[in-house]
Scaffold this active site. Structure first.
Site, PDB file in Angstrom:
ATOM      1  N   HIS A   1      12.588  -2.848   1.841  1.00  0.00           N
ATOM      2  CA  HIS A   1      12.055  -1.521   2.171  1.00  0.00           C
ATOM      3  C   HIS A   1      12.963  -0.478   1.553  1.00  0.00           C
ATOM      4  CE1 HIS A   1       9.133  -3.096   4.993  1.00  0.00           C
ATOM      5  NE2 HIS A   1      10.084  -3.919   5.398  1.00  0.00           N
ATOM      6  N   ASN A  28       7.675  -5.853  -0.876  1.00  0.00           N
ATOM      7  CA  ASN A  28       7.672  -4.717   0.046  1.00  0.00           C
ATOM      8  C   ASN A  28       6.254  -4.626   0.595  1.00  0.00           C
ATOM      9  OD1 ASN A  28       7.674  -2.350   1.446  1.00  0.00           O
ATOM     10  ND2 ASN A  28       8.742  -1.151  -0.121  1.00  0.00           N
ATOM     11  N   GLU A  75      12.150  -9.727   1.711  1.00  0.00           N
ATOM     12  CA  GLU A  75      11.407  -8.506   2.051  1.00  0.00           C
ATOM     13  C   GLU A  75      12.309  -7.298   1.825  1.00  0.00           C
ATOM     14  OE1 GLU A  75       8.895  -8.463   5.482  1.00  0.00           O
ATOM     15  OE2 GLU A  75       9.593  -6.461   6.075  1.00  0.00           O
ATOM     16  N   ALA A  86       3.301  -0.763   5.008  1.00  0.00           N
ATOM     17  CA  ALA A  86       2.852  -0.700   6.402  1.00  0.00           C
ATOM     18  C   ALA A  86       2.367  -2.046   6.928  1.00  0.00           C
ATOM     19  CB  ALA A  86       1.756   0.350   6.554  1.00  0.00           C
ATOM     20  N   ARG A 101      13.711   4.782  11.883  1.00  0.00           N
ATOM     21  CA  ARG A 101      12.514   5.628  11.861  1.00  0.00           C
ATOM     22  C   ARG A 101      11.730   5.486  13.167  1.00  0.00           C
ATOM     23  NH1 ARG A 101       9.503   4.856   6.341  1.00  0.00           N
ATOM     24  NH2 ARG A 101       8.502   6.755   7.126  1.00  0.00           N
ATOM     25  N   TYR A 123      11.439   8.711   1.026  1.00  0.00           N
ATOM     26  CA  TYR A 123      11.406   7.668  -0.006  1.00  0.00           C
ATOM     27  C   TYR A 123      12.122   8.057  -1.294  1.00  0.00           C
ATOM     28  CZ  TYR A 123       8.036   5.656   3.182  1.00  0.00           C
ATOM     29  OH  TYR A 123       7.453   5.134   4.294  1.00  0.00           O
ATOM     30  N   PRO A 138       0.805  -1.229   0.000  1.00  0.00           N
ATOM     31  CA  PRO A 138       0.000   0.000   0.000  1.00  0.00           C
ATOM     32  C   PRO A 138       0.836   1.277   0.000  1.00  0.00           C
ATOM     33  CG  PRO A 138      -0.052  -1.068   2.152  1.00  0.00           C
ATOM     34  CD  PRO A 138       0.582  -2.042   1.199  1.00  0.00           C
ATOM     35  N   ASN A 139       0.313   2.260  -0.707  1.00  0.00           N
ATOM     36  CA  ASN A 139       0.871   3.623  -0.765  1.00  0.00           C
ATOM     37  C   ASN A 139       2.137   3.751  -1.620  1.00  0.00           C
ATOM     38  OD1 ASN A 139      -1.136   4.778   1.032  1.00  0.00           O
ATOM     39  ND2 ASN A 139      -0.111   3.644   2.654  1.00  0.00           N
TER      40      ASN A 139
HETATM   41  C1  DQA Z   1       8.242   1.081   3.583  1.00  0.00           C
HETATM   42  C2  DQA Z   1       8.431   1.328   5.088  1.00  0.00           C
HETATM   43  C3  DQA Z   1       7.102   1.169   5.818  1.00  0.00           C
HETATM   44  O1  DQA Z   1       7.272   1.436   7.209  1.00  0.00           O
HETATM   45  C4  DQA Z   1       6.079   2.135   5.272  1.00  0.00           C
HETATM   46  O2  DQA Z   1       4.824   1.907   5.885  1.00  0.00           O
HETATM   47  C5  DQA Z   1       5.969   2.132   3.793  1.00  0.00           C
HETATM   48  C6  DQA Z   1       7.182   1.965   2.991  1.00  0.00           C
HETATM   49  C7  DQA Z   1       9.567   1.326   2.811  1.00  0.00           C
HETATM   50  O3  DQA Z   1       9.662   0.848   1.678  1.00  0.00           O
HETATM   51  O4  DQA Z   1      10.462   2.017   3.314  1.00  0.00           O
HETATM   52  O5  DQA Z   1       4.895   2.344   3.233  1.00  0.00           O
HETATM   53  O6  DQA Z   1       7.893  -0.281   3.400  1.00  0.00           O
END
Ligand code: DQA
Length: 150
Positions: free
Chosen positions: A105, A79, A103, A82, A112, A28, A15-16
Site C-alpha cells: 500500500h 496492491n 501486498e 480497496a 487511516r 497518495y 481499483p482507482n
Molecule cells: C491503498 C489503500 C486503500 O485503503 C485504498 O482503498 C486505496 C489505496 C494504498 O495504496 O494506500 O485505493 O491500497
C-alpha cells in the site's frame, strides 16, 4: 538487455490507482501510476527481474491475474487497493498460488480510517509493506528477489 530468462514478477495495481497523481494527493503523493511503474521497472532491471505490470478496477481480474501467474511468475507484488478490506476471493487466490505474494500500500492503512485497518488480503499474503509510497513497491521487489533469487 533481454528479459527472456529473468525471473518474472507480476505487479498488480487495483481499483482507482490509475488516478494516482490526481487523487487525494495529500494521502497518495504526486506520482502518477506511470511514474510509479517507471520506478518499478528501474528497480526490477537493477535486481535482474522481469516485471509484468497490470492495473484493473475489477476484483475478478485480480483473481485471474494471480491464477495466470501459476507456472509463469516467481512472485507477485499486489496492491489490491480497496479490495484489501473486503475481498475474500482475492485472499483465497493469494492462498491458492504457489509463489510468494507481497501486498503493498502506498499509504499506511493503519494510520487511516478504522475500516482500512483490516486487510483480509494481507491475512493471505506472504508479507505486507505499507506507508512508503512508491518505495513500498520497490522494497517488495527487493524482498522477492532475496526470496527467489534473480
Ligand atoms: C491503498 C489503500 C486503500 O485503503 C485504498 O482503498 C486505496 C489505496 C494504498 O495504496 O494506500 O485505493 O491500497
Amino acid at each position: 538487455m533481454s528479459t527472456a530468462r529473468l525471473p518474472t514478477v507480476l505487479v498488480v495495481h487495483g481499483p482507482n490507482l490509475n488516478l494516482l497523481g490526481r487523487r487525494e494527493l495529500d494521502v497518495y503523493g504526486p506520482l502518477t501510476l506511470a511514474e510509479v511503474d517507471d520506478r518499478i521497472r528501474a528497480e526490477a532491471a537493477e535486481l535482474g527481474l522481469a516485471v509484468d505490470i497490470h492495473q484493473t478496477a475489477r476484483e475478478g481480474a485480480i483473481v485471474e491475474l494471480l491464477h495466470d501467474g501459476v507456472d509463469r511468475v516467481a512472485g507477485a507484488v499486489v496492491n489490491p487497493a480497496a479490495y484489501s478490506h473486503t475481498s475474500r476471493a482475492i485472499a483465497d487466490a493469494m492462498r491458492a498460488v504457489p509463489y510468494p505474494v507481497i501486498e503493498v500500500h502506498l499509504s499506511n492503512i493503519h494510520a487511516r480510517e478504522p475500516w482500512r485497518h483490516v486487510s483480509v488480503t494481507a491475512e493471505a499474503a506472504t508479507a505486507l509493506i505499507a506507508g512508503l509510497g512508491a518505495l513500498s513497491y520497490t522494497l517488495a521487489l527487493r524482498a522477492l528477489q532475496a526470496m527467489i533469487g534473480g
